[in-house]
Design an enzyme around this catalytic site. Structure first.
Site, PDB file in Angstrom:
ATOM      1  N   TRP A  16     -11.667  -0.916  -7.820  1.00 16.36           N
ATOM      2  CA  TRP A  16     -10.398  -0.870  -7.919  1.00 16.36           C
ATOM      3  C   TRP A  16      -9.788  -1.322  -9.291  1.00 16.36           C
ATOM      4  CZ3 TRP A  16      -9.612   2.220  -4.467  1.00 16.36           C
ATOM      5  CH2 TRP A  16      -9.510   2.069  -2.827  1.00 16.36           C
TER       6      TRP A  16
ATOM      7  N   THR B  72     -11.234 -14.789  -1.610  1.00 18.08           N
ATOM      8  CA  THR B  72     -11.905 -13.516  -1.265  1.00 18.08           C
ATOM      9  C   THR B  72     -11.307 -13.329  -0.023  1.00 18.08           C
ATOM     10  OG1 THR B  72     -13.444 -11.725  -1.082  1.00 18.08           O
ATOM     11  CG2 THR B  72     -13.945 -13.870  -0.144  1.00 18.08           C
TER      12      THR B  72
ATOM     13  N   ASP C  97       0.785  -1.328  -0.002  1.00 18.00           N
ATOM     14  CA  ASP C  97       0.057  -0.132   0.030  1.00 18.00           C
ATOM     15  C   ASP C  97       0.896   1.262  -0.039  1.00 18.00           C
ATOM     16  OD1 ASP C  97      -2.798  -0.961  -0.138  1.00 18.00           O
ATOM     17  OD2 ASP C  97      -2.126  -1.765   2.007  1.00 18.00           O
TER      18      ASP C  97
ATOM     19  N   ASP D 134      -6.433  -4.707  -5.125  1.00 17.82           N
ATOM     20  CA  ASP D 134      -6.567  -3.319  -4.784  1.00 17.82           C
ATOM     21  C   ASP D 134      -5.102  -2.706  -5.344  1.00 17.82           C
ATOM     22  OD1 ASP D 134      -7.828  -5.340  -3.129  1.00 17.82           O
ATOM     23  OD2 ASP D 134      -7.838  -3.801  -1.531  1.00 17.82           O
TER      24      ASP D 134
ATOM     25  N   ARG E 107     -16.164  -2.943  -4.003  1.00 20.36           N
ATOM     26  CA  ARG E 107     -14.860  -2.064  -3.999  1.00 20.36           C
ATOM     27  C   ARG E 107     -13.685  -2.773  -4.738  1.00 20.36           C
ATOM     28  NH1 ARG E 107     -14.739  -1.171   0.988  1.00 20.36           N
ATOM     29  NH2 ARG E 107     -12.656  -1.955   1.799  1.00 20.36           N
TER      30      ARG E 107
END
Length: 395
Positions: free
Chosen positions: A248, A232, A112, A173, A244
């Site tokens: 992404w 998941t 991230d 993501d 979401r």
């Protein structure tokens, strides 16, 4: 009954189109500045960063710079500065951004870094030209690149979970973190380009079902690169379309096309956007997962709507067919118009911008909450819409 239902859907569609045509971003932007002003007044120092507000609560829960959401608050402040040009916001944004500096130089804790530093310092560099941000961002890109496994062709998402998950894990993501690598490739680290492209290509090959809905997690054999599992972590089920996660994907492949001009990315961005819009139907805000069996008694996710709206606005400027571009822009505007109603705006209930986001429902975390990344992408989308309404380029 069927005729009545069809007629009702037609009315709802017409209402959405009308709402989109009439919607102006300025009142929502002014509201956002007011809310952020209240929130900023509650913060003391720059080492405690807003993350979320639980349903019924009024104050932000705070995290430190290591949290994956840590860059969104300073990014939000940069967007307020971009709108107001008030140097007070520039100074606050700068101070919160610099709190994150250690992330660029420490060993990568997870993928991230792009979310954390490009959403913060990336916006700071764009709006100020301060070259000290450039040095930090280049170091951050190099740190992110250490997570790339050439045998797999993707960036590792959770280094701390390799043993638990039994392999090299990559989550959808991660597509957003490629923006930092593409930027770095143009600013002194050309090796980052191939990493970003290979990650996008491998993800495109393995992360999607035949209908272009995304898996959340793909686990690869660390040595051979073979796909071991598709599952998941935050969605309803391994086979479901987590809202979401799909947003992404839309955002990620749109930015990949912007940065590379590879036509396959533009086509793919449209395919992953189209399945989202088809499943969404005449509504504007998705349920947290399109396949939750509890629907219509399942929570919604305003954050997914905000991310998707921002992505669709950019995608509308990139497609070659004007009718398709108009469709994407109209859908994005309708989403923003709905998010800007009293049902979704926090108003006086708390000092966030939006209510009703869903963070990690399987983990029982941040359900029906205000979450900082929802606010970040909401404000980003509003600024993008304002530029389009004024006939200005997005970048």
């Amino acid at each position: 009954m069927r005729i009545t239902t069809i007629a009702l859907l037609g009315i709802l569609c017409l209402q959405a189109c009308t709402m989109a045509k009439k919607f102006s971003s300025e009142p929502a932007l002014n509201y956002s500045v007011q809310q952020v002003t209240v929130a900023a007044g509650q913060l003391h120092g720059y080492d405690s960063i807003p993350r979320s507000i639980a349903a019924g609560a009024s104050r932000w829960s705070l995290v430190d710079y290591k949290d994956w959401t840590s860059g969104f608050w300073s990014g939000l402040l940069w967007y307020v500065y971009e709108y107001t040009r008030d140097t007070t916001w520039r100074n606050k944004a700068d101070s919160f951004s610099r709190t994150l500096t250690p992330l660029a130089y420490n060993k990568a804790f997870d993928h991230d870094i792009g979310f954390q530093l490009y959403c913060s310092m990336g916006n700071g560099l764009r709006l100020t030209g301060d070259t000290s941000y450039k040095r930090i961002l280049l170091a951050a890109a190099d740190t992110l690149a250490t997570l790339y496994n050439p045998q797999v062709g993707t960036i590792l998402s959770w280094p701390r979970n390799v043993q638990m998950l039994g392999g090299h894990n990559t989550i959808i993501d991660n597509m957003i973190n490629l923006e930092l690598l593409f930027w770095a490739a143009k600013n002194g680290s050309p090796h980052c380009y191939n990493i970003a492209v290979q990650h996008a290509n491998t993800t495109m090959q393995h992360h999607f079902r035949p209908d272009y809905s995304a898996y959340h997690v793909v686990v690869y054999d660390t040595v051979t690169g073979k796909v071991l599992r598709k599952q998941t972590h935050q969605g309803y089920a391994d086979s479901s379309m987590w809202a979401r996660g799909q947003s992404w994907a839309i955002y990620g492949y749109t930015l990949c096309y912007r940065e590379t001009r590879k036509p396959e990315y533009l086509a793919f961005a449209q395919q992953v956007a189209n399945v989202y819009l088809q499943r969404l139907g005449d509504e504007q805000i998705p349920y947290w997962d399109f396949d939750d069996v509890a629907i219509p008694n399942a929570p919604r996710d305003a954050s997914a709507a905000a991310v998707t709206a921002s992505a669709l606005l950019e995608l509308s400027t990139l497609v070659t067919d004007s009718a398709t571009g108009q469709h994407y822009r109209q859908k994005a505007t309708a989403m923003l118009a709905e998010l800007s109603t009293k049902r979704w705006q926090s108003g006086k209930r708390n000092c966030a911008l939006l209510l009703h986001s869903t963070g990690n429902k399987p983990n029982g975390s941040e359900i029906d909450a205000s979450i900082v990344y929802a606010d970040y992408y909401y404000l980003e989308a509003l600024l993008r819409l304002q530029k389009l309404q004024q006939g200005k380029p997005l970048f």
